[in-house]
Design an enzyme around this catalytic site. Sequence first.
Site, mmCIF file in Angstrom:
data_model
loop_
_atom_site.group_PDB
_atom_site.id
_atom_site.type_symbol
_atom_site.label_atom_id
_atom_site.label_comp_id
_atom_site.label_asym_id
_atom_site.label_seq_id
_atom_site.Cartn_x
_atom_site.Cartn_y
_atom_site.Cartn_z
ATOM 1 N N ARG A 100 5.735 -3.240 22.372
ATOM 2 C CA ARG A 100 4.305 -2.928 22.179
ATOM 3 C C ARG A 100 4.058 -1.642 21.420
ATOM 4 N NH1 ARG A 100 4.001 -5.099 27.373
ATOM 5 N NH2 ARG A 100 3.194 -7.218 27.270
ATOM 6 N N LYS A 122 -0.901 0.265 6.724
ATOM 7 C CA LYS A 122 -0.792 -1.198 6.598
ATOM 8 C C LYS A 122 0.681 -1.577 6.682
ATOM 9 C CE LYS A 122 -4.810 -2.531 3.844
ATOM 10 N NZ LYS A 122 -5.252 -3.099 2.553
ATOM 11 N N GLU A 164 -0.190 3.164 -10.173
ATOM 12 C CA GLU A 164 -1.001 3.525 -9.001
ATOM 13 C C GLU A 164 -1.536 4.959 -9.136
ATOM 14 O OE1 GLU A 164 -1.711 1.173 -6.827
ATOM 15 O OE2 GLU A 164 -0.077 -0.271 -7.051
ATOM 16 N N LYS A 206 -5.060 9.054 -1.224
ATOM 17 C CA LYS A 206 -4.947 7.857 -0.385
ATOM 18 C C LYS A 206 -5.250 8.193 1.070
ATOM 19 C CE LYS A 206 -3.080 3.681 0.958
ATOM 20 N NZ LYS A 206 -2.072 2.675 0.838
ATOM 21 N N GLU A 216 -10.428 -0.942 6.226
ATOM 22 C CA GLU A 216 -10.983 -1.570 5.030
ATOM 23 C C GLU A 216 -12.336 -2.246 5.270
ATOM 24 O OE1 GLU A 216 -7.911 -3.174 2.583
ATOM 25 O OE2 GLU A 216 -9.313 -4.127 1.220
ATOM 26 N N ARG A 220 -12.325 1.855 1.546
ATOM 27 C CA ARG A 220 -10.910 1.613 1.254
ATOM 28 C C ARG A 220 -10.723 0.582 0.138
ATOM 29 N NH1 ARG A 220 -5.775 1.501 5.515
ATOM 30 N NH2 ARG A 220 -4.232 1.088 3.906
ATOM 31 N N ASN A 224 -8.286 -0.968 -4.330
ATOM 32 C CA ASN A 224 -7.916 -2.217 -4.990
ATOM 33 C C ASN A 224 -8.283 -2.246 -6.470
ATOM 34 O OD1 ASN A 224 -6.765 -3.501 -2.787
ATOM 35 N ND2 ASN A 224 -8.763 -4.134 -2.015
ATOM 36 N N HIS A 227 -6.530 -4.433 -8.970
ATOM 37 C CA HIS A 227 -5.700 -5.367 -8.202
ATOM 38 C C HIS A 227 -6.269 -6.785 -8.158
ATOM 39 C CE1 HIS A 227 -3.662 -1.735 -7.150
ATOM 40 N NE2 HIS A 227 -2.795 -2.344 -6.378
ATOM 41 N N HIS A 231 -3.337 -9.037 -8.930
ATOM 42 C CA HIS A 231 -2.760 -9.994 -7.979
ATOM 43 C C HIS A 231 -2.723 -11.406 -8.559
ATOM 44 C CE1 HIS A 231 -3.691 -7.265 -4.305
ATOM 45 N NE2 HIS A 231 -2.451 -7.090 -4.730
ATOM 46 N N HIS A 244 4.494 -5.455 -10.037
ATOM 47 C CA HIS A 244 3.172 -5.166 -9.485
ATOM 48 C C HIS A 244 2.410 -4.129 -10.331
ATOM 49 C CE1 HIS A 244 0.062 -4.540 -6.512
ATOM 50 N NE2 HIS A 244 0.315 -3.250 -6.539
HETATM 51 N N1 LIG Z 1 1.529 -0.934 3.027
HETATM 52 C C1 LIG Z 1 0.889 -0.666 1.909
HETATM 53 O O1 LIG Z 1 -0.187 -0.092 1.916
HETATM 54 C C2 LIG Z 1 1.521 -1.034 0.603
HETATM 55 C C3 LIG Z 1 1.026 -0.514 -0.587
HETATM 56 C C4 LIG Z 1 1.672 -0.826 -1.777
HETATM 57 C C5 LIG Z 1 2.770 -1.666 -1.773
HETATM 58 N N2 LIG Z 1 3.231 -2.178 -0.595
HETATM 59 C C6 LIG Z 1 4.405 -3.055 -0.553
HETATM 60 O O2 LIG Z 1 5.525 -2.315 -1.028
HETATM 61 C C7 LIG Z 1 6.455 -3.221 -1.620
HETATM 62 C C8 LIG Z 1 6.912 -2.666 -2.945
HETATM 63 O O3 LIG Z 1 7.498 -1.412 -2.725
HETATM 64 P P1 LIG Z 1 8.412 -0.702 -3.808
HETATM 65 O O4 LIG Z 1 7.765 -0.795 -5.117
HETATM 66 O O5 LIG Z 1 8.753 0.626 -3.245
HETATM 67 O O6 LIG Z 1 9.680 -1.672 -3.914
HETATM 68 P P2 LIG Z 1 11.050 -1.791 -3.077
HETATM 69 O O7 LIG Z 1 10.882 -1.276 -1.718
HETATM 70 O O8 LIG Z 1 11.508 -3.177 -3.241
HETATM 71 O O9 LIG Z 1 12.021 -0.831 -3.901
HETATM 72 C C9 LIG Z 1 12.296 -1.139 -5.236
HETATM 73 C C10 LIG Z 1 13.763 -0.952 -5.570
HETATM 74 O O10 LIG Z 1 14.049 0.448 -5.695
HETATM 75 C C11 LIG Z 1 15.259 0.761 -5.010
HETATM 76 N N3 LIG Z 1 15.157 2.157 -4.598
HETATM 77 C C12 LIG Z 1 14.344 2.669 -3.658
HETATM 78 N N4 LIG Z 1 14.420 3.987 -3.638
HETATM 79 C C13 LIG Z 1 15.330 4.337 -4.558
HETATM 80 C C14 LIG Z 1 15.840 5.585 -5.023
HETATM 81 N N5 LIG Z 1 15.374 6.734 -4.544
HETATM 82 N N6 LIG Z 1 16.787 5.582 -5.978
HETATM 83 C C15 LIG Z 1 17.220 4.407 -6.505
HETATM 84 N N7 LIG Z 1 16.758 3.198 -6.142
HETATM 85 C C16 LIG Z 1 15.817 3.173 -5.170
HETATM 86 C C17 LIG Z 1 15.303 -0.228 -3.895
HETATM 87 O O11 LIG Z 1 16.628 -0.355 -3.456
HETATM 88 C C18 LIG Z 1 14.724 -1.480 -4.543
HETATM 89 O O12 LIG Z 1 15.724 -2.197 -5.197
HETATM 90 C C19 LIG Z 1 5.768 -4.570 -1.724
HETATM 91 O O13 LIG Z 1 6.256 -5.414 -0.721
HETATM 92 C C20 LIG Z 1 4.309 -4.247 -1.449
HETATM 93 O O14 LIG Z 1 3.617 -5.313 -0.835
HETATM 94 C C21 LIG Z 1 2.626 -1.868 0.577
HETATM 95 ZN ZN LIG Z 2 -0.847 -1.660 -5.809
#
Ligand SMILES: NC(=O)c1ccc[n+]([C@@H]2O[C@H](COP(=O)([O-])OP(=O)(O)OC[C@H]3O[C@@H](n4cnc5c(N)ncnc54)[C@H](O)[C@@H]3O)[C@@H](O)[C@H]2O)c1
Ligand SMILES: [Zn+2]
Length: 345
Positions: A100, A122, A164, A206, A216, A220, A224, A227, A231, A244
């Site tokens: 929990r 999120k 972003e 942010k 949201e 918030r 987007n 986006h 998307h 993305h």
């Molecule tokens: N929760 C939220 O508010 C929110 C907001 C934006 C995106 N997201 C989510 O985040 C995800 C995308 O995240 P991302 O873009 O970080 O991608 P990711 O987590 O897949 O990382 C991208 C790649 O970078 C590599 N990597 C990470 N850090 C590294 C470093 N310091 N040096 C070398 N390589 C490194 C990873 O191994 C991976 O292969 C999506 O699933 C998306 O939905 C969530």
């Molecule tokens: Zn985004």
Amino acid sequence: LARTAKPLLEVCRNRQVAVVTTAPIRRRYGAAVRALLQQSGTTPLVISVPDGERAKSLKWASHLYDRLLSAKIERGSTLIALGGGVVGDLTGFVASTYLRGVAFVQIPTTLVAQVDASIGGKTGVNHPKGKNLIGTFYQPKLVYIDVAVLKTLPKRELIGGMAEVVKYGVIADPDLFEYVEQHASELLDYDMTALEYIVDRSARIKAGVVRKDEKEAGLRRILNYGHTLGHAIEAVTGYGRIHHGEAVAIGMQFAAKLSVRLGCCNDEVARRQGQLLNRLKLQAGFYQRVSVRSMLSAMALDKKIIEGRVHFILPERIGQVIVKPVEFKIIKEVLKDFVHEREGK
Ligand SMILES: NC(=O)c1ccc[n+]([C@@H]2O[C@H](COP(=O)([O-])OP(=O)(O)OC[C@H]3O[C@@H](n4cnc5c(N)ncnc54)[C@H](O)[C@@H]3O)[C@@H](O)[C@H]2O)c1
Ligand SMILES: [Zn+2]
């Protein structure tokens, strides 16, 4: 990560700690985080999940529950996400549901995670029917950011994150926008001073928006920006082919054109934004053979549609946006011109 992190040690002191990461990140930064935690007398359990979006699944969440239970990780313990947005979203989801809810810390290692995913609470995993369909709102106790880890980030990931950052400039911060304009080449060269500035500024924006509207209900939504079409492009092209951030850049450029068409801003805003995205190499290789119709239907499926209109975040000037319902007919018209114009290039 090598320096003493007082806040991190305070959150983790006298607690069991589990670190969730992926093999490549563990290889680079696992030892530093372990050494850091050992300063507070904690030896963490380190659990790896596969690298990439496929780890954001109920299957891997379930794997984490198994590992945590086997290691007898208790209610008063802390989960640390060490990695990009994928690791952060998955770990946050597990932290919010395991027993929990246990304390949760983010150590984001991508630009996207540092300026966006790690902040705001999120969490979630994907479902075969779509991205992020299963999830919770669950705030981390701490987001610990060290921009030095960005040195090893692949260029395309860095550039994706920059989309972003430009977004934050347009929705809320003309100074940030101008800073990126003036330091675009340093940023693409991984200049640490420049990166520290934009990460700090973006993270604060942010956090500020989320503080006012956590779930949201209104404000918030401005996060987007870009986006709505972004998307749709990701969905139509099959997630992954266009990143993305690249899709969001196209989406922001479309939103600016739409805003001009509706008389909400002047042409200069679209021109300036487009020029900056170009300099950040965010405009290359645009969607050949992505039809206007497929993008429109992807947008129509999106949850943001209300009474034949789609709510768009539109720039009024650099640093300010409005949320406006736009008729489908107008979206279609502007989108046709937009695609035409870009394919001509
Ligand atoms: N929760 C939220 O508010 C929110 C907001 C934006 C995106 N997201 C989510 O985040 C995800 C995308 O995240 P991302 O873009 O970080 O991608 P990711 O987590 O897949 O990382 C991208 C790649 O970078 C590599 N990597 C990470 N850090 C590294 C470093 N310091 N040096 C070398 N390589 C490194 C990873 O191994 C991976 O292969 C999506 O699933 C998306 O939905 C969530
Ligand atoms: Zn985004």
